[in-house]
Motif scaffolding. Structure first.
Motif, PDB file in Angstrom:
ATOM      1  N   ALA A  18       4.812   0.252 -12.114  1.00  0.00           N
ATOM      2  CA  ALA A  18       3.784   1.064 -11.467  1.00  0.00           C
ATOM      3  C   ALA A  18       3.257   2.030 -12.508  1.00  0.00           C
ATOM      4  N   HIS A  19       1.957   2.042 -12.716  1.00  0.00           N
ATOM      5  CA  HIS A  19       1.323   2.973 -13.639  1.00  0.00           C
ATOM      6  C   HIS A  19       0.635   4.072 -12.826  1.00  0.00           C
ATOM      7  N   ILE A  20       0.861   5.311 -13.233  1.00  0.00           N
ATOM      8  CA  ILE A  20       0.421   6.467 -12.451  1.00  0.00           C
ATOM      9  C   ILE A  20      -0.245   7.490 -13.363  1.00  0.00           C
ATOM     10  N   ASN A  21      -1.242   8.181 -12.827  1.00  0.00           N
ATOM     11  CA  ASN A  21      -1.776   9.359 -13.491  1.00  0.00           C
ATOM     12  C   ASN A  21      -2.466  10.237 -12.450  1.00  0.00           C
ATOM     13  N   ILE A  22      -2.723  11.483 -12.829  1.00  0.00           N
ATOM     14  CA  ILE A  22      -3.364  12.440 -11.930  1.00  0.00           C
ATOM     15  C   ILE A  22      -4.563  13.053 -12.636  1.00  0.00           C
ATOM     16  N   PHE A  23      -5.623  13.258 -11.844  1.00  0.00           N
ATOM     17  CA  PHE A  23      -6.854  13.826 -12.361  1.00  0.00           C
ATOM     18  C   PHE A  23      -7.297  14.960 -11.436  1.00  0.00           C
ATOM     19  N   GLU A  24      -8.096  15.853 -11.981  1.00  0.00           N
ATOM     20  CA  GLU A  24      -8.556  17.014 -11.206  1.00  0.00           C
ATOM     21  C   GLU A  24     -10.075  17.028 -11.147  1.00  0.00           C
ATOM     22  N   ASP A  25     -10.600  17.310  -9.953  1.00  0.00           N
ATOM     23  CA  ASP A  25     -12.030  17.559  -9.776  1.00  0.00           C
ATOM     24  C   ASP A  25     -12.191  19.052  -9.490  1.00  0.00           C
ATOM     25  N   ALA A  39      -4.544  11.249  -7.392  1.00  0.00           N
ATOM     26  CA  ALA A  39      -3.412  10.496  -7.931  1.00  0.00           C
ATOM     27  C   ALA A  39      -3.781   9.017  -7.921  1.00  0.00           C
ATOM     28  N   VAL A  40      -3.823   8.426  -9.089  1.00  0.00           N
ATOM     29  CA  VAL A  40      -4.183   7.010  -9.229  1.00  0.00           C
ATOM     30  C   VAL A  40      -2.927   6.226  -9.580  1.00  0.00           C
ATOM     31  N   SER A  41      -2.713   5.125  -8.875  1.00  0.00           N
ATOM     32  CA  SER A  41      -1.572   4.258  -9.190  1.00  0.00           C
ATOM     33  C   SER A  41      -2.003   2.804  -9.122  1.00  0.00           C
ATOM     34  N   LEU A  84      -9.653 -10.447  -6.167  1.00  0.00           N
ATOM     35  CA  LEU A  84      -8.606 -10.753  -7.137  1.00  0.00           C
ATOM     36  C   LEU A  84      -7.489 -11.485  -6.421  1.00  0.00           C
ATOM     37  N   SER A  85      -6.756 -12.315  -7.129  1.00  0.00           N
ATOM     38  CA  SER A  85      -5.612 -12.981  -6.515  1.00  0.00           C
ATOM     39  C   SER A  85      -4.498 -11.992  -6.222  1.00  0.00           C
ATOM     40  N   ARG A  86      -4.249 -11.072  -7.175  1.00  0.00           N
ATOM     41  CA  ARG A  86      -3.130 -10.141  -7.022  1.00  0.00           C
ATOM     42  C   ARG A  86      -3.472  -8.827  -7.711  1.00  0.00           C
ATOM     43  N   GLY A  87      -2.791  -7.789  -7.308  1.00  0.00           N
ATOM     44  CA  GLY A  87      -3.006  -6.472  -7.897  1.00  0.00           C
ATOM     45  C   GLY A  87      -3.453  -5.463  -6.861  1.00  0.00           C
ATOM     46  N   MET A  88      -3.190  -4.183  -7.142  1.00  0.00           N
ATOM     47  CA  MET A  88      -3.533  -3.118  -6.202  1.00  0.00           C
ATOM     48  C   MET A  88      -3.815  -1.834  -6.962  1.00  0.00           C
ATOM     49  N   LEU A  89      -4.841  -1.126  -6.541  1.00  0.00           N
ATOM     50  CA  LEU A  89      -5.190   0.171  -7.096  1.00  0.00           C
ATOM     51  C   LEU A  89      -5.300   1.154  -5.938  1.00  0.00           C
ATOM     52  N   SER A  90      -4.536   2.250  -6.037  1.00  0.00           N
ATOM     53  CA  SER A  90      -4.521   3.249  -4.974  1.00  0.00           C
ATOM     54  C   SER A  90      -5.014   4.580  -5.507  1.00  0.00           C
ATOM     55  N   ASN A  91      -5.984   5.186  -4.815  1.00  0.00           N
ATOM     56  CA  ASN A  91      -6.492   6.521  -5.126  1.00  0.00           C
ATOM     57  C   ASN A  91      -6.115   7.455  -3.980  1.00  0.00           C
ATOM     58  N   SER A  92      -5.264   8.439  -4.269  1.00  0.00           N
ATOM     59  CA  SER A  92      -4.832   9.396  -3.249  1.00  0.00           C
ATOM     60  C   SER A  92      -5.403  10.767  -3.575  1.00  0.00           C
ATOM     61  N   TYR A 115       0.815  -1.205   0.000  1.00  0.00           N
ATOM     62  CA  TYR A 115       0.000   0.000   0.000  1.00  0.00           C
ATOM     63  C   TYR A 115       0.861   1.273   0.000  1.00  0.00           C
ATOM     64  N   PRO A 116       1.880   1.371   0.865  1.00  0.00           N
ATOM     65  CA  PRO A 116       2.730   2.562   0.822  1.00  0.00           C
ATOM     66  C   PRO A 116       3.430   2.756  -0.519  1.00  0.00           C
ATOM     67  N   THR A 117       3.877   1.667  -1.146  1.00  0.00           N
ATOM     68  CA  THR A 117       4.508   1.797  -2.453  1.00  0.00           C
ATOM     69  C   THR A 117       3.564   2.468  -3.442  1.00  0.00           C
ATOM     70  N   ALA A 118       2.336   1.964  -3.518  1.00  0.00           N
ATOM     71  CA  ALA A 118       1.366   2.502  -4.479  1.00  0.00           C
ATOM     72  C   ALA A 118       0.999   3.943  -4.155  1.00  0.00           C
ATOM     73  N   ALA A 119       0.879   4.280  -2.880  1.00  0.00           N
ATOM     74  CA  ALA A 119       0.463   5.626  -2.499  1.00  0.00           C
ATOM     75  C   ALA A 119       1.593   6.641  -2.601  1.00  0.00           C
ATOM     76  N   LEU A 120       2.798   6.244  -2.226  1.00  0.00           N
ATOM     77  CA  LEU A 120       3.913   7.190  -2.135  1.00  0.00           C
ATOM     78  C   LEU A 120       4.529   7.534  -3.481  1.00  0.00           C
ATOM     79  N   LEU A 121       4.526   6.597  -4.421  1.00  0.00           N
ATOM     80  CA  LEU A 121       5.187   6.864  -5.706  1.00  0.00           C
ATOM     81  C   LEU A 121       4.644   8.106  -6.408  1.00  0.00           C
ATOM     82  N   PRO A 122       3.322   8.339  -6.442  1.00  0.00           N
ATOM     83  CA  PRO A 122       2.864   9.591  -7.056  1.00  0.00           C
ATOM     84  C   PRO A 122       2.981  10.807  -6.151  1.00  0.00           C
ATOM     85  N   LEU A 123       2.936  10.638  -4.839  1.00  0.00           N
ATOM     86  CA  LEU A 123       2.892  11.780  -3.930  1.00  0.00           C
ATOM     87  C   LEU A 123       4.266  12.388  -3.644  1.00  0.00           C
ATOM     88  N   VAL A 124       5.281  11.559  -3.439  1.00  0.00           N
ATOM     89  CA  VAL A 124       6.582  12.074  -2.991  1.00  0.00           C
ATOM     90  C   VAL A 124       7.210  13.069  -3.964  1.00  0.00           C
TER      91      VAL A 124
END
Length: 336
Positions: A289-296, A304-306, A236-244, A150-159
């Protein structure tokens, strides 16, 4: 050749390490352990081409056999093994995939992991192995504490954004979803097929052990705040999606350009095309790790989605990437 050992070779993360070392040209697997199958020899998994001999763990044998050891164990076991190994053989390199050395606050560790940490001074020396963020420290490390999934997925776009002062110091919410393998092999009622199939649920909101880990690394990079972290399990057996979710005064284009510039020389990080959402299926079975950012614009939040594979970029793949960096090997060795 790097003489390598895996302690806990039949765990989910140990299995992924075995798979990687089948194609790693710079490492020789010389020592594997399993408490349940120690003393047995075989392939154990259909993907293995060669037999492996499993032993019962003994600190002296492990230290004598290896240049580097991966610990694919629960935190309680890894907590003592790391101390014993470093005491017996200080030059031994260790990559611990558990959370035993990710926190440096004794109070936080006791609260989130449920037992007293007796080697905090060693935890303070451990290098946090988020490869793309701490690459230079990893090169010189003896002990790597491999990040949680979880930290890997969340931190990669934020740091990278935090380092450029592009994230407002408030209102960070992390909503992340993991495949069931993230809970490990231990049997839980809520991991049974009949409980999880066609189902999803949140768990440990506000009390998950990855919360202080995320906050520690955010603070280390200049943003000392509390976050709301809510993990969920999905069928799912494997995989992770993080929305920050976060706030920023910068325009969306600036945020995306910052990530693209920061990761331009990182082979496993892919910033997706404008408007394209990262997806678990695109990264499953890889160390990417696939990353993108969206705006509301209506609420003023950015998202930040990863997406990562929790067993690879979130665990074993990143662990081998750490090893490659430690030994000056191409980061992609064994991982492509």
């Amino acid at each position: 050749m790097i003489k390598t050992g895996i302690v806990g070779a039949l765990s989910y993360t140990g299995r992924e390490l075995l798979k990687i070392f089948e194609k790693h040209s710079q490492a020789e697997l010389v020592y594997c352990t399993s408490e349940s199958s120690g003393g047995k020899t075989g392939t154990f998994f259909p993907f293995l081409r060669n037999n492996i001999h499993l032993q019962k763990y003994q600190t002296q044998n492990a230290a004598a056999s290896c240049d580097l050891i991966f610990l694919a164990l629960p935190p309680g076991a890894a907590h003592d093994y790391v101390y014993e190994l470093t005491t017996l053989k200080p030059e031994l390199k260790i990559i611990d995939l558990s959370g035993a050395y990710r926190l440096i606050s004794p109070e936080d560790f006791s609260f989130y992991y449920g037992f007293e940490h007796r080697h905090i001074s060693l935890a303070e020396k451990a290098v946090y192995g988020l490869c793309e963020i701490y690459r230079e420290k990893i090169r010189k490390a003896q002990l790597i504490t491999n990040p949680g999934c979880y930290p890997t997925a969340a931190l990669l776009p934020l740091v990278p954004l935090i380092r450029k002062n592009l994230v407002e110091p408030k209102d960070i919410i992390i909503d992340a979803k993991s495949g069931i393998s993230g809970k490990g092999k231990k049997l839980h009622e809520d991991s049974l097929f009949c409980e999880l199939n066609e189902n999803s649920c949140s768990y440990k909101t506000g009390t998950h052990q990855h919360t202080p880990e995320i906050e520690r690394i955010l603070a280390d990079n200049g943003l000392g705040i509390k976050v709301l972290f809510s993990p969920s399990v999905i069928p799912l057996s494997r995989g992770m999606l993080s929305n920050s979710y976060f706030r920023s005064r910068a325009p969306l284009e600036k945020l995306i350009e910052t990530l693209a510039s920061f990761y331009k020389n990182s082979p496993f990080i892919k910033i997706r095309e404008a408007g394209r959402y990262p997806a678990i299926l695109d990264v499953a079975g890889t160390n990417q790790a696939h990353i993108n950012i969206f705006e509301d614009e209506r609420t003023g939040f950015f998202l930040a989605v990863s997406a990562i594979d929790n067993l690879l970029k979130g665990a074993s793949g990143q662990a081998v990437q750490n090893m490659n960096i430690m030994y000056g090997i191409n980061e992609t060795e064994g991982l492509l």
